[in-house]
Design a protein around this motif. Structure first.
Motif, PDB file in Angstrom:
ATOM      1  N   ASP A 170       5.541  -9.594  -6.106  1.00 21.01           N
ATOM      2  CA  ASP A 170       5.151  -7.951  -6.209  1.00 21.01           C
ATOM      3  C   ASP A 170       5.900  -6.662  -5.409  1.00 21.01           C
ATOM      4  O   ASP A 170       6.216  -5.775  -5.515  1.00 21.01           O
ATOM      5  CB  ASP A 170       3.600  -7.797  -4.971  1.00 21.01           C
ATOM      6  N   TYR A 171       7.109  -7.275  -4.468  1.00 21.76           N
ATOM      7  CA  TYR A 171       7.942  -6.150  -4.066  1.00 21.76           C
ATOM      8  C   TYR A 171       9.068  -6.130  -5.131  1.00 21.76           C
ATOM      9  O   TYR A 171       9.488  -5.185  -5.420  1.00 21.76           O
ATOM     10  CB  TYR A 171       8.896  -7.062  -2.893  1.00 21.76           C
ATOM     11  N   LEU A 172       8.887  -7.163  -5.722  1.00 23.50           N
ATOM     12  CA  LEU A 172       9.644  -6.989  -6.954  1.00 23.50           C
ATOM     13  C   LEU A 172       9.242  -5.784  -7.634  1.00 23.50           C
ATOM     14  O   LEU A 172      10.368  -5.357  -8.411  1.00 23.50           O
ATOM     15  CB  LEU A 172      10.947  -8.298  -7.688  1.00 23.50           C
ATOM     16  N   ALA A 173       8.383  -6.087  -8.124  1.00 22.25           N
ATOM     17  CA  ALA A 173       7.402  -5.596  -9.517  1.00 22.25           C
ATOM     18  C   ALA A 173       8.285  -3.876  -8.888  1.00 22.25           C
ATOM     19  O   ALA A 173       7.630  -2.695  -9.563  1.00 22.25           O
ATOM     20  CB  ALA A 173       6.024  -5.616  -9.738  1.00 22.25           C
ATOM     21  N   GLU A 174       7.448  -3.625  -7.758  1.00 27.94           N
ATOM     22  CA  GLU A 174       7.627  -2.043  -7.298  1.00 27.94           C
ATOM     23  C   GLU A 174       8.559  -1.741  -7.184  1.00 27.94           C
ATOM     24  O   GLU A 174       9.299  -0.450  -7.571  1.00 27.94           O
ATOM     25  CB  GLU A 174       6.579  -2.509  -5.952  1.00 27.94           C
ATOM     26  N   SER A 175       9.363  -2.478  -7.017  1.00 28.38           N
ATOM     27  CA  SER A 175      11.133  -2.132  -6.456  1.00 28.38           C
ATOM     28  C   SER A 175      12.206  -1.582  -7.815  1.00 28.38           C
ATOM     29  O   SER A 175      12.521  -1.253  -8.289  1.00 28.38           O
ATOM     30  CB  SER A 175      12.185  -3.199  -6.266  1.00 28.38           C
TER      31      SER A 175
ATOM     32  N   GLU B 200       0.795  -1.117  -0.012  1.00 25.79           N
ATOM     33  CA  GLU B 200       0.087   0.035   0.163  1.00 25.79           C
ATOM     34  C   GLU B 200       0.699   1.494   0.238  1.00 25.79           C
ATOM     35  O   GLU B 200       0.190   2.070  -0.606  1.00 25.79           O
ATOM     36  CB  GLU B 200      -1.792   0.048   1.905  1.00 25.79           C
ATOM     37  N   VAL B 201       2.040   1.065   0.984  1.00 24.93           N
ATOM     38  CA  VAL B 201       3.035   2.396   0.654  1.00 24.93           C
ATOM     39  C   VAL B 201       3.572   2.183  -1.036  1.00 24.93           C
ATOM     40  O   VAL B 201       4.050   3.617  -1.397  1.00 24.93           O
ATOM     41  CB  VAL B 201       4.095   2.393   1.656  1.00 24.93           C
ATOM     42  N   LEU B 202       4.739   1.431  -1.502  1.00 19.60           N
ATOM     43  CA  LEU B 202       4.833   1.527  -2.230  1.00 19.60           C
ATOM     44  C   LEU B 202       4.565   2.342  -2.990  1.00 19.60           C
ATOM     45  O   LEU B 202       5.234   3.212  -4.139  1.00 19.60           O
ATOM     46  CB  LEU B 202       5.779   0.065  -2.588  1.00 19.60           C
ATOM     47  N   PRO B 203       3.536   1.830  -3.607  1.00 21.03           N
ATOM     48  CA  PRO B 203       2.866   2.509  -4.701  1.00 21.03           C
ATOM     49  C   PRO B 203       2.979   4.282  -4.907  1.00 21.03           C
ATOM     50  O   PRO B 203       2.674   5.265  -5.592  1.00 21.03           O
ATOM     51  CB  PRO B 203       1.743   2.362  -4.740  1.00 21.03           C
TER      52      PRO B 203
ATOM     53  N   LEU C  98      11.119   1.295  -8.199  1.00 24.00           N
ATOM     54  CA  LEU C  98      11.389   2.498  -7.953  1.00 24.00           C
ATOM     55  C   LEU C  98      13.394   2.483  -7.631  1.00 24.00           C
ATOM     56  O   LEU C  98      13.677   3.754  -7.471  1.00 24.00           O
ATOM     57  CB  LEU C  98      11.481   2.080  -5.938  1.00 24.00           C
ATOM     58  N   LEU C  99      13.262   2.338  -8.655  1.00 20.81           N
ATOM     59  CA  LEU C  99      15.124   1.969  -9.302  1.00 20.81           C
ATOM     60  C   LEU C  99      14.989   3.107  -9.721  1.00 20.81           C
ATOM     61  O   LEU C  99      14.801   3.046 -11.200  1.00 20.81           O
ATOM     62  CB  LEU C  99      15.900   0.521  -9.314  1.00 20.81           C
ATOM     63  N   ARG C 100      16.465   3.591  -9.602  1.00 19.95           N
ATOM     64  CA  ARG C 100      16.551   4.807 -10.973  1.00 19.95           C
ATOM     65  C   ARG C 100      17.855   3.718 -11.964  1.00 19.95           C
ATOM     66  O   ARG C 100      18.165   2.481 -11.220  1.00 19.95           O
ATOM     67  CB  ARG C 100      18.467   5.699 -10.706  1.00 19.95           C
TER      68      ARG C 100
END
Length: 145
Positions: free
Chosen positions: A105-110, A81-84, A113-115
């Motif tokens: 799901d963490y991987l997709a968000e990560s 809920e926070v990562l997006p 998020l990554l440069r």
């Protein structure tokens, strides 16, 4: 967390010259301390955890380790809920130490998020060797595989 794992986190943060790191799963702050030691002196750790009392404990641990209060940003809530709400391409490293059933799901968000050139790493991906063991494994290990 073992001293070797802590050293690896410091090395990874230093390798990418991390100024901004996102951590999924604050825990007691041990991994955050290692990440902060590897980050640039002006770096900020953003750490997410669903249990605010853990974050308070980690805040105290960071202070006791000598880190200024502005070196960490604590966001309470469920990671997915926070990562997006975090900035696209705003992080040099994402460290995932949350619910293993949510690791994809963490991987997709990560990745969002990554440069460019950033790094994502997961705690416990080998599940004590079970991810490479051909024997039947629980759903958590199947997901890590």
């Amino acid at each position: 967390m073992s001293s070797g794992t802590g050293a690896a986190l410091r090395l990874l943060a230093a390798t990418v010259d991390a100024k901004a790191v996102a951590e999924i799963g604050t825990g007691t702050g041990v991994s955050g301390i290692h990440l902060l030691h590897g980050m640039r002196p002006d770096g900020v750790l953003t750490t997410v955890d669903s249990e605010p009392e853990r974050q308070q404990f980690a805040r105290e641990a960071f202070r006791a380790a000598g880190f200024a209060g502005n070196r960490a940003r604590f966001i309470p809530g469920r990671a997915l809920e926070v990562l997006p709400r975090l900035a696209d391409g705003g992080y040099d490293l994402v460290f995932c130490d949350g619910d293993r059933l949510e690791c994809l799901d963490y991987l997709a968000e990560s990745l969002r998020l990554l440069r460019p050139g950033g790094l994502v790493c997961f705690e416990g991906v080998f599940a004590d060797g079970r991810t490479v063991d051909s024997a039947a494994q629980p759903a958590e290990v199947q997901r890590l595989r």
